[in-house]
Write an enzyme that holds these catalytic residues in place. Structure first.
Site, PDB file in Angstrom:
ATOM      1  CG  HIS A   1      -0.388   0.041   2.543  1.00  5.56           C
ATOM      2  ND1 HIS A   1       0.096   1.197   3.109  1.00  5.56           N
ATOM      3  CD2 HIS A   1      -0.231  -0.931   3.477  1.00  5.56           C
ATOM      4  CE1 HIS A   1       0.535   0.946   4.329  1.00  5.56           C
ATOM      5  NE2 HIS A   1       0.358  -0.345   4.575  1.00  5.56           N
TER       6      HIS A   1
ATOM      7  CB  CYS B   1       1.704  -3.569   5.063  1.00  4.14           C
ATOM      8  SG  CYS B   1       0.093  -4.136   5.650  1.00  4.14           S
TER       9      CYS B   1
END
Length: 406
Positions: A235, A252
């Site tokens: 992301h 992430c």
């Protein structure tokens, strides 16, 4: 207008303090690599500035960096370097007292600078490929490889089964580092995954920037090894910053918003492989070819044994530790296959769309994914399958896990 007005108070203090860590310390006496794929524009400009500083041309470096900061006022690392260059040009050394929190933030930004510069100074990858990619199936237009140890994401195009480097980006990983094992360990997983969906800006909190691409962690091998957790995404970043420091996420993979947009444009939801590895070994195309040939020969022998209804030879390709998608161990799987094959008079097995990926974090293991078209005298199916092949101490390839390709 002076560029210092763009600096946050924390960075103003840190930039002045940083004269003790000169820019020249980043720029080691080594030739700049020219064989790597293009960096993002902002990173390229910053690295060019550091190169000018290495040469002692502070005036040009400051002018160029001023332009970058004006275009990217949220690029905290660029702000930091700008302050240091201003001090370096005067020849002064100022060492104010700063809080532990300020020092931690400054150190994290220095890690980002060193990481970016180390990639620039790395040996050229021109004419080489990462050894984690042995063969790419035609259905995959691109493959993503994330080198977690060096905070770098690589985007490869598929050229007749061989990866071609298109671009690469600086990336942030989990605060706990690489190798996720349990939920909450703040680590980024090592393994082979694929993009499951796209979440656009309107669906997300500002933390995730312009969008997110979740991956299918935990995959079949993760589950077999008892790894837990969820919510591993690629992301973007909040608009208040251009990038995050090397270890700042909860697991992430995080890249700049501009880089995310580039990546997203080259992703096929449900297909694009994402290989996350701790370190990347670049080898010649010829070295990969010999490994691919050896493994494909084993896969073909396995297929031929099955098609020939040679159950004994077929089962020999399954390791003693094998586990099937249905949870059967080697003994239960062998009993099941013998029962099934006993009523077969004819079997046809065709394999297509074959990908071969060396599995990161596992010793001598390769993930083999393919489309399997199976027909017999009483049954037909076409499925996407995945097998995890391991090379034993005798050099033989055997299957340790077989499942639907997830």
């Amino acid at each position: 207008m002076t560029m210092l007005r763009f600096c946050a108070p924390l960075l103003l203090v840190c930039c002045v303090w940083l004269i003790a860590w000169p820019v020249a310390g980043l720029a080691a006496d080594a030739p700049v690599s020219s064989g790597n794929a293009p960096h993002s524009d902002a990173e390229s400009q910053l690295l060019a500035v550091l190169n000018l500083a290495q040469q002692g041309d502070y005036d040009s470096a400051i002018d160029d960096l001023s332009d970058l900061i004006q275009a990217r006022p949220n690029f905290r690392l660029a702000q930091l370097v700008y302050g240091e260059l201003m001090v370096a040009r005067t020849g002064r050394s100022i060492d104010p007292q700063i809080s532990a929190n300020m020092r931690d933030q400054r150190d994290a930004l220095l890690d980002e600078a060193k990481t970016r510069w180390a990639h620039r100074m790395a040996a050229s990858t021109d004419g080489k490929v990462p050894d984690v990619i042995l063969q790419i199936a035609p259905q995959y237009e691109h493959v993503i490889v994330v080198d977690l140890s060096n905070n770098r994401l690589y985007l490869f195009a598929n050229e007749q089964g061989v990866p071609r480097l298109v671009s690469d980006f600086y990336t942030t990983i989990g605060r706990g580092g690489a190798g996720k094992q349990v939920e909450g360990d703040m680590r980024t997983p090592i393994g082979i995954y694929h993009i499951t969906k796209y979440l656009n800006d309107n669906m997300l909190p500002e933390l995730y920037g312009v969008g997110a691409l979740p991956v299918n962690y935990p995959n079949a091998l993760d589950r077999a090894k008892g790894r837990t957790g969820y919510g591993i995404w690629l992301h973007g970043v909040p608009r208040t910053t251009y990038s995050r420091t090397p270890r700042a996420s909860e697991g992430c993979v995080v890249i700049a918003n501009d880089d995310f947009e580039t990546l997203k444009a080259n992703v096929t939801i449900g297909k694009t492989p994402v290989i996350m590895t701790a370190g990347l070994n670049w080898v010649s195309v010829g070295a990969v070819e010999s490994q691919r040939t050896s493994l494909l020969a084993a896969v073909e022998d396995w297929r031929h044994s099955w098609q020939s209804i040679d159950t004994q030879s077929y089962l020999a390709y399954y390791a003693p530790s094998f586990v099937s998608a249905a949870g059967r161990d080697k003994a239960a799987f062998a009993a099941y296959k013998k029962q099934v094959n006993a009523v077969k008079t004819d079997i046809s097995v065709d394999l297509s769309q074959i990908s071969l990926f060396r599995y990161p974090g596992e010793d001598k293991m390769v993930k083999v994914a393919f489309t399997q078209d199976y027909s017999s005298n009483n049954y037909h199916s076409e499925d996407r399958k995945a097998q995890y092949w391991h090379q034993n101490d005798q050099g033989d390839w055997q299957i340790v896990l077989e499942t639907e390709d997830d």
